[in-house]
Design a protein around this motif. Structure first.
Motif, PDB file in Angstrom:
ATOM      1  N   ILE A 337       0.850  -1.190   0.000  1.00 51.27           N
ATOM      2  CA  ILE A 337       0.000   0.000   0.000  1.00 51.27           C
ATOM      3  C   ILE A 337       0.884   1.237   0.000  1.00 51.27           C
ATOM      4  O   ILE A 337       1.850   1.326   0.768  1.00 51.27           O
ATOM      5  CB  ILE A 337      -0.922   0.004   1.241  1.00 51.27           C
ATOM      6  CG1 ILE A 337      -1.761  -1.271   1.291  1.00 51.27           C
ATOM      7  CG2 ILE A 337      -1.827   1.230   1.244  1.00 51.27           C
ATOM      8  CD1 ILE A 337      -2.462  -1.482   2.614  1.00 51.27           C
ATOM      9  N   ASP A 338       0.542   2.182  -0.851  1.00 44.67           N
ATOM     10  CA  ASP A 338       1.264   3.450  -0.919  1.00 44.67           C
ATOM     11  C   ASP A 338       0.805   4.330   0.236  1.00 44.67           C
ATOM     12  O   ASP A 338      -0.199   5.040   0.137  1.00 44.67           O
ATOM     13  CB  ASP A 338       1.000   4.135  -2.260  1.00 44.67           C
ATOM     14  CG  ASP A 338       1.814   5.414  -2.437  1.00 44.67           C
ATOM     15  OD1 ASP A 338       2.486   5.834  -1.472  1.00 44.67           O
ATOM     16  OD2 ASP A 338       1.760   5.998  -3.533  1.00 44.67           O
ATOM     17  N   ALA A 341       0.548   8.259  -0.296  1.00 43.82           N
ATOM     18  CA  ALA A 341      -0.652   8.740  -0.981  1.00 43.82           C
ATOM     19  C   ALA A 341      -1.837   8.823  -0.020  1.00 43.82           C
ATOM     20  O   ALA A 341      -2.627   9.769  -0.060  1.00 43.82           O
ATOM     21  CB  ALA A 341      -0.987   7.823  -2.156  1.00 43.82           C
ATOM     22  N   ILE A 342      -1.962   7.832   0.863  1.00 40.67           N
ATOM     23  CA  ILE A 342      -3.042   7.842   1.844  1.00 40.67           C
ATOM     24  C   ILE A 342      -2.911   9.041   2.772  1.00 40.67           C
ATOM     25  O   ILE A 342      -3.867   9.782   3.004  1.00 40.67           O
ATOM     26  CB  ILE A 342      -3.033   6.531   2.658  1.00 40.67           C
ATOM     27  CG1 ILE A 342      -3.434   5.356   1.761  1.00 40.67           C
ATOM     28  CG2 ILE A 342      -3.959   6.626   3.859  1.00 40.67           C
ATOM     29  CD1 ILE A 342      -3.397   4.016   2.465  1.00 40.67           C
ATOM     30  N   GLN A 345      -3.760  12.369   1.120  1.00 43.74           N
ATOM     31  CA  GLN A 345      -5.190  12.569   0.927  1.00 43.74           C
ATOM     32  C   GLN A 345      -5.877  12.954   2.236  1.00 43.74           C
ATOM     33  O   GLN A 345      -6.747  13.831   2.264  1.00 43.74           O
ATOM     34  CB  GLN A 345      -5.834  11.301   0.355  1.00 43.74           C
ATOM     35  CG  GLN A 345      -5.489  11.025  -1.089  1.00 43.74           C
ATOM     36  CD  GLN A 345      -6.290   9.883  -1.662  1.00 43.74           C
ATOM     37  OE1 GLN A 345      -7.506   9.829  -1.534  1.00 43.74           O
ATOM     38  NE2 GLN A 345      -5.604   8.946  -2.305  1.00 43.74           N
ATOM     39  N   GLU A 367     -11.579  -5.311  -0.239  1.00 39.93           N
ATOM     40  CA  GLU A 367     -10.355  -4.520  -0.422  1.00 39.93           C
ATOM     41  C   GLU A 367     -10.506  -3.101   0.116  1.00 39.93           C
ATOM     42  O   GLU A 367     -10.136  -2.119  -0.532  1.00 39.93           O
ATOM     43  CB  GLU A 367      -9.929  -4.505  -1.896  1.00 39.93           C
ATOM     44  CG  GLU A 367      -9.603  -5.886  -2.445  1.00 39.93           C
ATOM     45  CD  GLU A 367      -9.093  -5.840  -3.876  1.00 39.93           C
ATOM     46  OE1 GLU A 367      -8.655  -4.751  -4.321  1.00 39.93           O
ATOM     47  OE2 GLU A 367      -9.131  -6.879  -4.534  1.00 39.93           O
ATOM     48  N   TYR A 383      -9.784   3.144   2.999  1.00 39.27           N
ATOM     49  CA  TYR A 383      -9.042   3.304   1.756  1.00 39.27           C
ATOM     50  C   TYR A 383      -9.521   2.253   0.777  1.00 39.27           C
ATOM     51  O   TYR A 383      -9.408   1.052   1.024  1.00 39.27           O
ATOM     52  CB  TYR A 383      -7.546   3.144   2.013  1.00 39.27           C
ATOM     53  CG  TYR A 383      -6.684   3.265   0.772  1.00 39.27           C
ATOM     54  CD1 TYR A 383      -6.670   4.446   0.038  1.00 39.27           C
ATOM     55  CD2 TYR A 383      -5.884   2.214   0.363  1.00 39.27           C
ATOM     56  CE1 TYR A 383      -5.871   4.573  -1.089  1.00 39.27           C
ATOM     57  CE2 TYR A 383      -5.081   2.333  -0.763  1.00 39.27           C
ATOM     58  CZ  TYR A 383      -5.077   3.505  -1.490  1.00 39.27           C
ATOM     59  OH  TYR A 383      -4.291   3.628  -2.604  1.00 39.27           O
ATOM     60  N   ASN A 384     -10.119   2.698  -0.319  1.00 44.70           N
ATOM     61  CA  ASN A 384     -10.579   1.801  -1.376  1.00 44.70           C
ATOM     62  C   ASN A 384      -9.391   1.486  -2.274  1.00 44.70           C
ATOM     63  O   ASN A 384      -8.947   2.323  -3.054  1.00 44.70           O
ATOM     64  CB  ASN A 384     -11.703   2.466  -2.174  1.00 44.70           C
ATOM     65  CG  ASN A 384     -12.358   1.508  -3.157  1.00 44.70           C
ATOM     66  OD1 ASN A 384     -11.706   0.640  -3.722  1.00 44.70           O
ATOM     67  ND2 ASN A 384     -13.659   1.676  -3.349  1.00 44.70           N
ATOM     68  N   MET A 385      -8.866   0.262  -2.138  1.00 43.81           N
ATOM     69  CA  MET A 385      -7.638  -0.073  -2.846  1.00 43.81           C
ATOM     70  C   MET A 385      -7.851  -0.175  -4.347  1.00 43.81           C
ATOM     71  O   MET A 385      -6.932   0.061  -5.126  1.00 43.81           O
ATOM     72  CB  MET A 385      -7.073  -1.377  -2.298  1.00 43.81           C
ATOM     73  CG  MET A 385      -6.614  -1.265  -0.861  1.00 43.81           C
ATOM     74  SD  MET A 385      -5.753  -2.725  -0.296  1.00 43.81           S
ATOM     75  CE  MET A 385      -5.425  -2.265   1.405  1.00 43.81           C
ATOM     76  N   ARG A 386      -9.047  -0.554  -4.767  1.00 45.51           N
ATOM     77  CA  ARG A 386      -9.298  -0.675  -6.202  1.00 45.51           C
ATOM     78  C   ARG A 386      -9.271   0.691  -6.871  1.00 45.51           C
ATOM     79  O   ARG A 386      -8.787   0.843  -7.989  1.00 45.51           O
ATOM     80  CB  ARG A 386     -10.651  -1.352  -6.433  1.00 45.51           C
ATOM     81  CG  ARG A 386     -10.710  -2.791  -5.919  1.00 45.51           C
ATOM     82  CD  ARG A 386     -12.106  -3.351  -6.036  1.00 45.51           C
ATOM     83  NE  ARG A 386     -12.186  -4.693  -5.450  1.00 45.51           N
ATOM     84  CZ  ARG A 386     -13.323  -5.368  -5.292  1.00 45.51           C
ATOM     85  NH1 ARG A 386     -14.471  -4.820  -5.679  1.00 45.51           N
ATOM     86  NH2 ARG A 386     -13.320  -6.561  -4.757  1.00 45.51           N
ATOM     87  N   GLU A 387      -9.795   1.697  -6.207  1.00 49.02           N
ATOM     88  CA  GLU A 387      -9.859   3.029  -6.780  1.00 49.02           C
ATOM     89  C   GLU A 387      -8.760   3.953  -6.250  1.00 49.02           C
ATOM     90  O   GLU A 387      -8.658   5.096  -6.690  1.00 49.02           O
ATOM     91  CB  GLU A 387     -11.234   3.647  -6.499  1.00 49.02           C
ATOM     92  CG  GLU A 387     -12.386   2.829  -7.061  1.00 49.02           C
ATOM     93  CD  GLU A 387     -13.739   3.428  -6.719  1.00 49.02           C
ATOM     94  OE1 GLU A 387     -13.765   4.528  -6.114  1.00 49.02           O
ATOM     95  OE2 GLU A 387     -14.768   2.813  -7.054  1.00 49.02           O
ATOM     96  N   GLU A 388      -7.957   3.436  -5.284  1.00 46.95           N
ATOM     97  CA  GLU A 388      -6.891   4.213  -4.657  1.00 46.95           C
ATOM     98  C   GLU A 388      -7.417   5.545  -4.139  1.00 46.95           C
ATOM     99  O   GLU A 388      -6.876   6.621  -4.411  1.00 46.95           O
ATOM    100  CB  GLU A 388      -5.735   4.437  -5.650  1.00 46.95           C
ATOM    101  CG  GLU A 388      -5.085   3.137  -6.117  1.00 46.95           C
ATOM    102  CD  GLU A 388      -3.907   3.378  -7.033  1.00 46.95           C
ATOM    103  OE1 GLU A 388      -3.748   4.522  -7.506  1.00 46.95           O
ATOM    104  OE2 GLU A 388      -3.141   2.423  -7.261  1.00 46.95           O
TER     105      GLU A 388
END
Length: 415
Positions: A337-338, A341-342, A345, A367, A383-388
């Motif tokens: 996981i980045d 970026a989290i 945001q 996810e 954190y929605n990993m599919r949509e980042e």
């Protein structure tokens, strides 16, 4: 003495085989086959069933309140991933907890579904959730515990927790962080597990190893003290000398085990309690060290087991692992996981000057990684990993506690 009215049963059993004669004959005016009515009602949320649907007709009430329907409703709800998070705030002005379900892909209304669940009319904290039943601890009389269903408003009180009978409360205070609520599939009963340390007041140090107690709801008359193996007890005593590094602290209850974590530099260890056998086992956490340096980590709940999020590259990368073999301490990587970026945001959302402090708490099968951010008060995000993409939950407050949860109709009764 209190027992559970409804039996859970094991999910692997076929529903039809378990309940061949599950329905009372339907009244002719119903106009629908009995099996179809049963199936349709299974798809309706528990709160709506309890507060509205069961009053429509005698037949519907008999169906909805039958143990077989309640068991099937729990299984369907869990299998279809209709569970969410149960969020608790201390001293909330309306004395409620919040059941939160995020939108799923394909939802016509892409909004959070937030349901208020009234807590009992006394100050209490939620300490765990299993099959829709919650463990409550009295906020003032902290040795008082209750098991309740916040949907059906059923509640049962447990015997007072014994603490340490030979120690004076004038000189000692007690840690209440090692509380867990779990389920024993072998006897189809729920268990409350408490691990606690007595601390010398003002010094915040313990001269006594932690004690672990268990109470089986509907079976035990009193709390039972468990024997901790010598190897684990020595490790526990060492960590108890530093209150920040207690192994029996903030347990995670999932998959028939209760897990605690602790630090013994340069490694991070865990202690697991098998809820069925009530035996302890020590294990090593995922690769938390590299070249003798202990990386920061968080123990979290997955929907099927234990997970750990470990920081790498100066905190810019989070790596999520799942414990796949307790005996050999085998961990399997799920995802990278980045983290930067989290954090950026969240920083923009909170309009803060620096990067916020965050704590991952839950990872779900769709996810989504849930976590708390707490600069001054706690904010809940996932954190929605599919949509980042970071999605804030429309709730915030101090000392938030959150648990995997599914609303059910399981009830308790006194006997």
């Amino acid at each position: 003495m209190c027992i559970f009215q409804d039996s859970i049963g094991e999910k692997e059993h076929d529903i039809q085989n378990k309940c061949p004669n599950r329905l009372v004959p339907c009244a002719p005016s119903c106009g629908l086959p009995d099996d179809l009515v049963f199936t349709i009602l299974l798809l309706i949320p528990a709160k709506l069933l309890h507060e509205n649907m069961r009053f429509i007709s005698r037949f519907w009430r008999q169906t909805i309140t039958s143990p077989c329907f309640i068991t099937n409703h729990l299984q369907i709800s869990s299998a279809h991933h209709t569970h969410g998070l149960l969020v608790d705030f201390p001293c909330h002005q309306n004395n409620v907890a919040f059941y939160i379900k995020p939108p799923t892909s394909g939802d016509a209304n892409p909004e959070f579904r937030v349901t208020e669940l009234a807590k009992p009319p006394f100050d209490c904290r939620i300490r765990g959730s299993y099959h829709g039943l919650v463990l409550l601890q009295h906020e003032v009389n902290r040795d008082q515990f209750h098991v309740a269903n916040l949907v059906t408003k059923s509640i049962v009180s447990l015997p007072s927790f014994p603490k340490f009978a030979n120690l004076s409360t004038e000189n000692y205070e007690f840690s209440w962080t090692g509380i867990a609520f779990s389920y024993s599939s072998s006897i189809n009963r729920y268990k409350v597990v408490i691990a606690t340390h007595p601390y010398i007041k003002h010094l915040k140090q313990s001269q006594t190893p932690p004690q672990v107690w268990v109470y089986t709801v509907g079976v035990d008359q009193n709390w039972r003290k468990l024997e901790v193996p010598a190897g684990i007890d020595k490790f526990s005593l060492w960590c108890a000398l530093n209150p920040v590094q207690i192994p029996f602290h903030s347990p995670r209850s999932v998959g028939g085990f209760v897990y605690w974590s602790g630090i013994s530099y340069p490694y991070a260890y865990g202690v697991a309690l098998d809820v069925d056998t009530e035996l302890f086992q020590r294990f090593i956490l995922a690769p938390t060290t590299k070249r003798g340096i202990l990386n920061y980590y968080w123990i979290i709940c997955l929907q099927t087991g234990l997970g750990v999020v470990i920081t790498y590259k100066g905190g810019n990368l989070w790596r999520l692992y799942e414990l796949t073999d307790l005996k050999s301490s085998k961990w399997t990587k799920i995802v990278d996981i980045d983290a930067r970026a989290i954090l950026n945001q969240i920083k923009n959302y909170l309009q803060s000057t620096g990067l916020p402090s965050v704590t991952p708490i839950v990872y779900t099968n769709d996810e989504k990684l849930w976590f708390l951010s707490s600069p001054s008060s706690a904010n809940l995000f996932y954190y929605n990993m599919r949509e980042e993409l970071i999605v804030p939950v429309p709730l915030n407050g101090k000392d938030i506690a959150a648990y995997h949860h599914v609303n059910t109709l399981l009830t308790l009764k006194n006997c």
